[in-house]
Scaffold this motif. Sequence first.
Motif: not given
Ligand SMILES: [Zn+2]
Length: 264
Positions: A90-94, A102-104, A115-117, A197-199
Motif C-alpha cells: 500500500f502507498h499514498c498520493h498527495w 488525491s488521484e480520483h 491511500l491505495h491498497l 495503474l495510475t503510474t
Molecule cells: Zn497509487
Amino acid sequence: DWGYTDDNGPSTWAEKYPLAAGARQSPVDIDTSKATSDNSLVDREIDWSYPSNCSYRIVNTGYGWRVDTYGDDTALSGGPLSEVYKLEQFHCHWGATNDEGSEHTVDGKSYAAELHLVHWNSEKYSSFKEAASQPDGLAVLGVFMEIGNADNAELEKIISLIPKIIHKGQDSQASFDLDFGSLLPESKHYWTYLGSLTTPPCNECVIWTVFKEPITISERQLEVFRSLKSVGEEDAIEPEEGKLVKNYRPPLPLGNRVLRECGP
Ligand SMILES: [Zn+2]
Ligand SMILES: Nc1nnc(SCC(=O)Nc2ccc(S(N)(=O)=O)cc2)s1
C-alpha cells in the motif's frame, strides 16, 4: 525517467509508456450523476481480512513511500471481485497544497491525499507481476484522506519511519501491528470501475474500488510525506531540491466505462 515535474510528469508519460494513452486509464473523476447503483453488487459486501501483527518493509520508491506487506494471510473478496485477492503493498498520493493531492476526484472535488491498497488475483495468477498484465489481475482500494485536527494513529506508525527513508532507494524493515481496519472508512459505500495503474507502465489491469467516506490525517502528517525526496542520497543537490511535494496523476476520461455505486 518519469515523475511529476513539468518535464517528466503525467502529460509526458505516453511518449515512453504507450498504455498511458489507453481508453481504460486511472484515475477518473467520479461523476456521481453517472454512477449506476447496481443490484448485482448490493448483496456482495466487500470483505477483507488483514493480519494484525506483521513485519513490513517501507521503501522510498522515488515516487513516494510504499509498504510491502508480504500478504500471506490477507484476503480481499466480494463487491465487484469474482475471486480472492491478496494484499501486495500500500502507498499514498498527495499534493503540494491541501486543496489537491488525491488521484480520483468526486464531482471535480480533490481531497488532500489518497491511500491505495494494492491486491492481486492470487486465485487465477501465480505472481503479482503476472497479474499486473491481466485485465482482472489487480484490485486496488482507494481511500480519500482529508485534513483533520487529529493525527491518524495507524498512519503514525508508518509516518514515524519516513525520516529513515528520506532518499530514493532507502528502505526500513519494521514489524508493527497495523490495524488495517482503521485505515479504511467506517462506511463501506464505494464506487467501482475498470481502470489501470495510475503510474507507468499504466497497465490496464485494475478493478478499482474507491470508498466514498474519507479518513482523516493531520497537516503535520501530510508535511512528513512532503519531506520525502525523489532523488538518492548520492545526488548532491540543495536541501530544498528534489522534495516529493506532489505525486498524483490528474483524472483521465471515463469514456464509455460503467461506473457502479454500492452501499447505503
Ligand atoms: Zn497509487
Ligand atoms: N511491467 C510492470 N512493471 N511493474 C509493474 S507493477 C509494479 C507496481 O506495483 N505498480 C503499481 C503502480 C501503480 C499502482 S496504483 N497507484 O495503485 O494504481 C499500483 C501498483 S507491471
